[in-house]
Design an enzyme around this catalytic site. Structure first.
Site, PDB file in Angstrom:
ATOM      1  N   ASN A 138      27.122 -10.532  55.299  1.00 23.29           N
ATOM      2  CA  ASN A 138      28.220  -9.465  54.657  1.00 23.29           C
ATOM      3  C   ASN A 138      28.335  -7.860  54.759  1.00 23.29           C
ATOM      4  OD1 ASN A 138      27.357  -9.310  52.426  1.00 23.29           O
ATOM      5  ND2 ASN A 138      28.396 -10.036  51.508  1.00 23.29           N
ATOM      6  N   LYS A 186      14.588 -13.883  57.664  1.00 21.48           N
ATOM      7  CA  LYS A 186      15.324 -14.151  58.421  1.00 21.48           C
ATOM      8  C   LYS A 186      16.901 -14.061  58.012  1.00 21.48           C
ATOM      9  CE  LYS A 186      18.186 -17.551  57.922  1.00 21.48           C
ATOM     10  NZ  LYS A 186      19.606 -17.218  58.165  1.00 21.48           N
ATOM     11  N   ALA A 214      20.920 -13.268  58.261  1.00 18.58           N
ATOM     12  CA  ALA A 214      22.574 -14.201  58.677  1.00 18.58           C
ATOM     13  C   ALA A 214      22.176 -14.670  60.226  1.00 18.58           C
ATOM     14  CB  ALA A 214      23.329 -13.960  57.659  1.00 18.58           C
ATOM     15  N   GLU A 242      20.308 -13.241  43.997  1.00 21.46           N
ATOM     16  CA  GLU A 242      21.963 -12.466  44.180  1.00 21.46           C
ATOM     17  C   GLU A 242      22.867 -13.518  44.631  1.00 21.46           C
ATOM     18  OE1 GLU A 242      22.069  -9.606  43.240  1.00 21.46           O
ATOM     19  OE2 GLU A 242      19.840  -8.444  42.805  1.00 21.46           O
ATOM     20  N   CYS A 292      30.513  -9.984  47.274  1.00 23.98           N
ATOM     21  CA  CYS A 292      30.406 -10.012  46.406  1.00 23.98           C
ATOM     22  C   CYS A 292      30.559  -9.534  44.895  1.00 23.98           C
ATOM     23  CB  CYS A 292      28.591 -10.107  46.091  1.00 23.98           C
ATOM     24  SG  CYS A 292      27.416  -8.672  45.952  1.00 23.98           S
ATOM     25  N   GLU A 310      18.009  -5.740  41.577  1.00 28.10           N
ATOM     26  CA  GLU A 310      17.358  -4.974  42.538  1.00 28.10           C
ATOM     27  C   GLU A 310      18.274  -3.628  42.914  1.00 28.10           C
ATOM     28  OE1 GLU A 310      19.512  -7.158  46.680  1.00 28.10           O
ATOM     29  OE2 GLU A 310      17.677  -8.081  47.106  1.00 28.10           O
TER      30      GLU A 310
END
Ligand code: NAP
Length: 488
Positions: free
Chosen positions: A158, A181, A183, A259, A293, A468
């Site tokens: 996102n 890695k 998405a 997260e 989120c 973060e």
């Protein structure tokens, strides 16, 4: 439609493991534009051999990288920040093409991502330890901060630039090396960022990235979870996958930052500034089409202002322009893929079946494209509905009427999640009471836009742990070593 970026080499289309390379078995997968479902690029479909090679490279590079003086690591990160800012337009276009958000938001995400890189460039030089007063004569006591080692960063689709920057910048600043890695849906932005990191002077082996299709995500990540040389997992994504990572990394007791998903309440009290609350909700909810989120997922409005608020909101939502990122007027782009639209449609149907009423929207928009859903306002929502219990991750606002502060605080907290929460009120005593009562890592008080590199971002409960950004963000990638010298 051509991508129209100035630098074609920002699309390397390969893994970076000390050098740009194909997956060892030569497999690739396609990347499609969610606006049209048209394939426009491909990247390596990596497997366990590639994951292992990336880990070997990161492990081999760690000893030298941690020894680089913090000031020098900071200078490399500053150059990376400058390059990201200089390529804002290209990166913004890349984000919009592979993720679907309107171009203005794509550009905004690049600036937001860069702000974390700049912040952690500065933080790199401030990893101070402690000199501790000794309890006895002839002894000196110190606590030093040291990098944890190899970090595995696993990111969602996102915010393809920001999520990578928020992990890689503090890891490199701390002196850690990284395997990453991204998405499946959004691998291109992350490869472009790694390309710029290489140009900024990040040495080979320090930052490694492998792309993989959804089918092979676990194969790649399991290699890192099981290997004791990976000392830290930094993950942003869904709660079920976060729990899996926590379980599987338990055997080697890695440090974790998770997260995870949210189910944010947005509360409007009778004493709120209603126009400000509507604007705050529009900003918080419809950024990235609701695929954020920290998006409000449940909206609670007190009885005295419920109808006025709902009318004003409906008017604003009905005016939103839906369309592809390539259309300059678009405010809501496509959802990331067909599965996402199916989920949104299921939530709206379920709400209507259980008694909610659609004020605006409520349906797919096939005339615009397969992955579009109309911005929607539902009234009469309640706690039994799927949209109240699960993260919808789309442009749907379910509004619930409430009577008392105690009732709404209990409802807001009646979820396993605890990422963001918002409320609007002008009563200073209520503001402190409610802010302290809400079970969330981030609380917006008369404010819909919360995130900033200087603020600690993260959740409580099943939204995860770790922070973060902020002055706390670097500590997630460091451990404390206590030194005690005697015989003095
Ligand atoms: P996801 O399905 O959990 O995927 C996140 C990452 O994990 C992707 O790279 C994914 O690869 C990978 N993955 C999936 N299954 C895995 C497995 N079994 N083992 C190892 N890796 C695996 O989440 P998403 O749908 O991409 O992202 C949306 C979620 O992220 C939402 O719940 C949202 O709230 C959350 N989110 C949280 C924050 C925050 O800061 N708290 C920020 C943004 C998003 P593939 O892409 O190949 O499946």
């Amino acid at each position: 439609m051509p991508l129209s970026i100035r630098r074609d080499d920002l699309l390397p289309g390969r893994n970076f493991i000390g050098r740009w390379c194909e997956a060892q078995l030569g497999r690739r997968f396609d990347v499609a534009d969610p606006a049209t479902d048209t394939v426009f690029a491909s990247v390596p479909d990596s497997g366990e051999d590639d994951a292992r090679a990336a880990l070997e490279a990161a492990h081999a590079a760690f000893t030298a990288w941690r020894a680089v003086p913090a000031r020098q690591r900071a200078q490399i990160l500053k150059r990376w920040n400058d390059l990201i800012v200089a390529h804002q337009e290209d990166l913004g276009r890349l984000i919009s093409r592979e993720q679907g958000k309107p171009l203005a938001e794509g550009r905004g995400e690049v600036a937001y991502a860069a702000s974390y890189v700049e912040w952690f460039a500065e933080e790199a030089t401030r990893a101070n330890g402690d000199v501790i007063p000794a309890p006895v004569v002839g002894r000196r006591m110190f606590a030093l901060k040291e990098p944890v080692g190899v970090v595995a960063a696993i990111t969602p689709w996102n915010f393809p630039a920001a999520m990578i920057a928020r992990k890689i910048a503090p890891a490199l600043a701390a002196g850690c090396t990284v395997v990453c890695k991204p998405a499946e849906d959004t691998p291109l932005t992350s490869l472009a960022l790694v390309k710029l990191a290489e140009e900024a002077g990040v040495p080979p082996g320090v930052l490694n990235i492998v792309t993989a299709s959804r089918e092979r995500a676990a194969e790649v990540v399991d290699v890192w979870l099981d290997d004791p040389r990976v000392r830290k997992i930094s993950f942003t994504g869904s709660t079920p996958v976060g729990k899996h990572l926590a379980r599987r990394s338990a055997d080697t007791l890695k440090k974790l930052s998770l997260e995870l998903g949210g189910n944010a309440p947005f509360i409007v009290f009778d004493d709120a500034d209603i126009d400000a609350a509507v604007e705050g909700l529009m900003a918080a909810k419809f950024r990235n089409g609701g695929q954020t989120c920290v998006s409000p997922n449940r909206v609670y409005v007190q009885a005295g202002v419920h109808d006025t608020f709902a009318d004003k909101l409906a008017e604003r939502v009905a005016a939103l322009k839906v369309g592809p990122a390539s259309d300059a007027g678009s405010q809501i782009g496509p959802m990331i893929n067909a599965r996402a639209v199916d989920k949104i449609e299921r939530h709206v149907r379920d709400a209507v079946d259980r008694g909610a009423r659609i004020l605006v929207g409520g349906q797919r928009l096939p005339a615009v494209g397969r992955n579009y859903f109309a911005p929607t306002v539902l009234i009469g929502a309640d706690t039994t509905m799927a949209c109240a219990c699960e993260e919808t991750f789309g442009p749907v606002v379910p509004v619930t009427r409430f009577e008392t502060e105690a009732e709404v605080v209990a409802a807001a907290n009646a979820t396993p999640y605890g990422l963001a929460a918002y409320f609007y009120s002008r009563d200073v005593k209520r503001i402190w009471r409610v802010a302290e009562a809400l079970e969330a890592g981030l609380v917006g008080i008369n404010e819909g836009a919360l995130a900033a590199e200087a603020a600690p971002f993260g959740g409580v409960k099943e939204s995860g742990y770790g922070r973060e950004g902020s002055i706390h963000g670097l500590d997630e990638y460091m451990h404390l070593k206590y030194l005690c010298q005697g015989q003095l």
